[in-house]
Design a protein around this motif. Structure first.
Motif, PDB file in Angstrom:
ATOM      1  N   HIS A 152      -9.500  -0.882   7.925  1.00 56.07           N
ATOM      2  CA  HIS A 152      -8.297  -0.072   8.012  1.00 56.07           C
ATOM      3  C   HIS A 152      -8.420   1.222   7.217  1.00 56.07           C
ATOM      4  O   HIS A 152      -8.843   1.218   6.059  1.00 56.07           O
ATOM      5  CB  HIS A 152      -7.088  -0.864   7.518  1.00 56.07           C
ATOM      6  N   CYS A 153      -7.996   2.293   7.842  1.00 52.07           N
ATOM      7  CA  CYS A 153      -8.008   3.603   7.193  1.00 52.07           C
ATOM      8  C   CYS A 153      -7.188   3.571   5.904  1.00 52.07           C
ATOM      9  O   CYS A 153      -7.594   4.140   4.886  1.00 52.07           O
ATOM     10  CB  CYS A 153      -7.462   4.644   8.165  1.00 52.07           C
TER      11      CYS A 153
ATOM     12  N   GLU B   3     -15.748  -4.503   3.319  1.00 50.31           N
ATOM     13  CA  GLU B   3     -15.110  -5.576   4.082  1.00 50.31           C
ATOM     14  C   GLU B   3     -14.052  -5.052   5.055  1.00 50.31           C
ATOM     15  O   GLU B   3     -13.489  -3.973   4.855  1.00 50.31           O
ATOM     16  CB  GLU B   3     -14.430  -6.578   3.136  1.00 50.31           C
ATOM     17  N   THR B   4     -13.758  -5.848   6.070  1.00 50.20           N
ATOM     18  CA  THR B   4     -12.558  -5.656   6.872  1.00 50.20           C
ATOM     19  C   THR B   4     -11.420  -6.433   6.210  1.00 50.20           C
ATOM     20  O   THR B   4     -11.660  -7.302   5.366  1.00 50.20           O
ATOM     21  CB  THR B   4     -12.763  -6.166   8.303  1.00 50.20           C
ATOM     22  N   ASP B   5     -10.179  -6.119   6.580  1.00 51.32           N
ATOM     23  CA  ASP B   5      -9.058  -6.836   5.963  1.00 51.32           C
ATOM     24  C   ASP B   5      -7.845  -6.876   6.895  1.00 51.32           C
ATOM     25  O   ASP B   5      -7.902  -6.385   8.021  1.00 51.32           O
ATOM     26  CB  ASP B   5      -8.696  -6.224   4.607  1.00 51.32           C
ATOM     27  N   ALA B   6      -6.748  -7.463   6.400  1.00 48.68           N
ATOM     28  CA  ALA B   6      -5.533  -7.627   7.204  1.00 48.68           C
ATOM     29  C   ALA B   6      -4.675  -6.374   7.212  1.00 48.68           C
ATOM     30  O   ALA B   6      -3.754  -6.264   8.027  1.00 48.68           O
ATOM     31  CB  ALA B   6      -4.715  -8.815   6.682  1.00 48.68           C
TER      32      ALA B   6
ATOM     33  N   ILE C 223      -6.518 -11.094   2.912  1.00 52.89           N
ATOM     34  CA  ILE C 223      -7.392 -10.108   2.285  1.00 52.89           C
ATOM     35  C   ILE C 223      -6.808  -8.735   2.597  1.00 52.89           C
ATOM     36  O   ILE C 223      -6.732  -8.322   3.755  1.00 52.89           O
ATOM     37  CB  ILE C 223      -8.829 -10.220   2.818  1.00 52.89           C
ATOM     38  N   GLN C 224      -6.322  -8.066   1.567  1.00 48.07           N
ATOM     39  CA  GLN C 224      -5.798  -6.704   1.702  1.00 48.07           C
ATOM     40  C   GLN C 224      -6.430  -5.872   0.590  1.00 48.07           C
ATOM     41  O   GLN C 224      -5.975  -5.878  -0.548  1.00 48.07           O
ATOM     42  CB  GLN C 224      -4.267  -6.703   1.607  1.00 48.07           C
ATOM     43  N   ASN C 225      -7.474  -5.176   0.957  1.00 53.29           N
ATOM     44  CA  ASN C 225      -8.320  -4.556  -0.069  1.00 53.29           C
ATOM     45  C   ASN C 225      -7.770  -3.262  -0.653  1.00 53.29           C
ATOM     46  O   ASN C 225      -8.354  -2.708  -1.585  1.00 53.29           O
ATOM     47  CB  ASN C 225      -9.723  -4.324   0.502  1.00 53.29           C
TER      48      ASN C 225
END
Length: 606
Positions: free
Chosen positions: A403-404, A388-391, A342-344
């Motif tokens: 992630h910023c 969401e959080t992601d990788a 998951i990389q948003n």
């Protein structure tokens, strides 16, 4: 001369259907056929014994060689000097316009011509398949050698004596000879006349391609080479652009960070399209944009960070334990597990990458009908994933954060959606995009460390990350503001290495602490310096970074700051993209722009 020890001492040739690596010792050390993502037929960079070979070496054990490209082309010359004389090998992949389309066959041509004396040479052509597990049956023809394995067929046509390839008899080079290696289809045409015609037409194609580019006057030669290298990484049939043509070259020795980069990272599409836009090559830009649009329309679920060049979604990762690996580095990976991540940021990347197609008057007319549906589609994706959080961009495998960088590209995507909506009167989209923009900005601000005056890599984290340089370059932070300048200074203090090199981050990840610098981050640093007005420093750092290219000005992914050695997959398309974008940014600051400027691609700020 060991193949495995000298992979970075090589050049690449190609025709947008394949890429071959030509080592300074004359060997084709890497070539995947029939596409970038198929098995290698020559893979000496990962195993000297099992990788096969295609070399043209002198009988004399001691020799010296040098390489250069024919000016403004992807045609590579290797000159070999021995005590018996010298000779030149001209390697190229035919590419030119024919019948109102591009002729780009699966054909590699090697012209060998004497320069001085009568040097004796040995030519070895020993292809393999299934990543070195199988070899080909070698059959003698009247003027060719046929290689067969099941339904896979390759043919080497030549005007050299055929016996040379079956008996260990040196060939005295007293006139030019030609080697034409084809995959699938045989070469059935006059050898010398056809090869010379293909060479002339291919030279003309590449030189016209460069002539029609808009290259800034700032380090023009280096930008041209990077543009030519980037061009080779596009698989023209679909428009996809791969990160690199290689797999499993380690980021540093023993790291385990050995990745397969023969895929297209949708997540990094904005940077690539920006570079193509800066040099004014719209054909490649439109082909890549079409690939992105097709992916986003056909993959109706969660978008992946990367896809296969044909749009394949499942890129299962496996290991090839039978290969020794580059300098005995394992594992050898085929496939890339990051497709599951998951990389948003990917949604914002897709939206801003295609922004010119919907806002630039040169493209807008042909895309107006789909602008509303496509923008709405991507905006929905951002709305559904923004909490969401992601990788993250660096594809951490075992933990997720807010992630910023991901929030920045959600902000940028929403900003792009606002631009599209205002130009086309999409009131509902504008309202929703403004709400997304505000939420993304709030998440970005949650990463701000007031005490240190810096944005961290994620919410509730103290770690710094070079990807947050993009806060300045994307216009989220006003480059003239104290906040932008302080943020840059804090990143410099922690992540800057020697000679302008830059680390992605220095905290532990799934594989421990990184030990090599990441070259594209150093070019981002150059851009950030230029943005905040430190243009003299930007120029100096840029000059220092150029020293980390190889003898042909080709750049790897990673650099060891202590000895300047190249590591990671090679050449790395994103390193060349970084160089192109940094040169453009400096050129604009020096008032030396290209003839083409696209403000929409240079900045998302109105």
């Amino acid at each position: 001369m060991s193949l495995s020890k000298h992979i970075y001492n090589s050049g690449i040739i190609g025709n947008c259907a394949f890429i071959a690596h030509v080592n300074k010792d004359t060997n084709i050390s890497w070539l995947c056929w029939p596409t970038f993502q198929d098995s290698f037929v020559f893979g000496g960079l990962l195993d000297e014994e099992k990788g096969g070979r295609f070399d043209i070496k002198p009988v004399a054990e001691e020799f010296q060689s040098k390489q250069y490209y024919i000016e403004n082309t992807n045609i590579l010359c290797t000159v070999v000097d021995t005590n018996e004389g010298s000779y030149k090998i001209t390697d190229f992949a035919p590419r030119f316009e024919q019948y109102e389309r591009y002729f780009k066959p699966l054909t590699l041509i090697r012209k060998i011509e004497p320069i001085k004396g009568r040097p004796r040479i040995r030519v070895r052509c020993e292809p393999v398949y299934q990543y070195g597990l199988t070899s080909f049956h070698k059959n003698r023809g009247s003027n060719h050698i046929q290689f067969e394995k099941g339904d896979i067929k390759m043919r080497l046509a030549t005007d050299m004596p055929i016996n040379h390839f079956f008996d260990d008899i040196p060939h005295v080079l007293d006139r030019p000879v030609y080697l034409i290696l084809t995959f699938g289809s045989p070469f059935e045409a006059p050898i010398e006349r056809t090869c010379e015609d293909f060479l002339r037409r291919t030279t003309l194609y590449w030189q016209n391609w460069v002539k029609n580019a808009s290259i800034p006057s700032f380090y023009q030669t280096q930008v041209i080479r990077s543009a030519l290298s980037l061009k080779l990484h596009q698989f023209e049939d679909t428009g996809a652009i791969i990160a690199a043509s290689t797999t499993s070259l380690p980021e540093f020795p023993g790291s385990g960070r050995n990745w397969d980069y023969r895929y297209c990272w949708l997540r990094d599409s904005f940077y690539v399209l920006t570079a193509l836009s800066h040099v004014g090559h719209f054909e490649e830009m439109e082909k890549y944009a079409s690939y992105i649009a097709n992916i986003t329309q056909t993959d109706t679920g969660r978008l992946q960070p990367l896809y296969g060049i044909l749009g394949k979604t499942k890129l299962e990762e496996s290991h090839l334990d039978h290969l020794s690996g580059y300098l005995n580095n394992q594992p050898i990976r085929i496939g890339n597990q990051a497709y599951e991540h998951i990389q948003n940021d990917v949604y914002g990347q897709a939206l801003i990458a295609l922004l010119p197609l919907f806002t630039d008057q040169r493209f807008k007319y042909q895309n107006k009908m789909v602008a509303e549906g496509w923008t709405n589609f991507i905006l929905n994706k951002i709305e559904n994933t923004i909490d969401e959080t992601d990788a993250g961009i660096w594809e951490f495998r075992n933990f997720q954060q807010r992630h910023c960088y991901s929030n920045l590209f959600q902000w940028a995507g929403a900003t792009a959606a606002i631009k599209i909506a205002r130009q086309n009167g999409f009131k509902d989209i504008e309202k929703r995009a403004m709400a997304v923009q505000q939420k993304a900005a709030a998440y970005i601000e949650s990463c701000y460390d007031e005490e240190r005056g810096v944005y961290t890599n994620s919410t509730d984290s103290k770690n710094l990350d070079a990807s947050t340089l993009q806060l300045i370059m994307m216009g989220y932070l006003d480059p003239s503001s104290d906040r932008a300048k302080n943020h840059l200074a804090a990143l410099e203090k922690e992540l800057k290495g020697k000679h302008g090199l830059f680390y992605r981050y220095l905290h532990k990840d799934d594989f421990g602490k990184p030990k090599s610098t990441f070259l594209v981050c150093a070019f981002w640093y150059v851009e950030a310096l230029a943005c905040v007005g430190r243009v003299d420093e930007a120029q100096e750092v840029f000059r220092q970074l150029l020293s980390f290219g190889n003898h042909l000005m080709l750049f790897s992914e990673d650099i060891n700051e202590d000895d300047g050695s190249q590591w990671g997959n090679f050449p790395q398309a994103y390193s060349h993209v970084g160089l192109m974008n940094a040169a453009y940014r400096i050129a604009i600051k020096l008032d030396k722009p290209t003839f083409f400027e696209n403000a929409e691609m240079s900045s998302l700020v109105s």
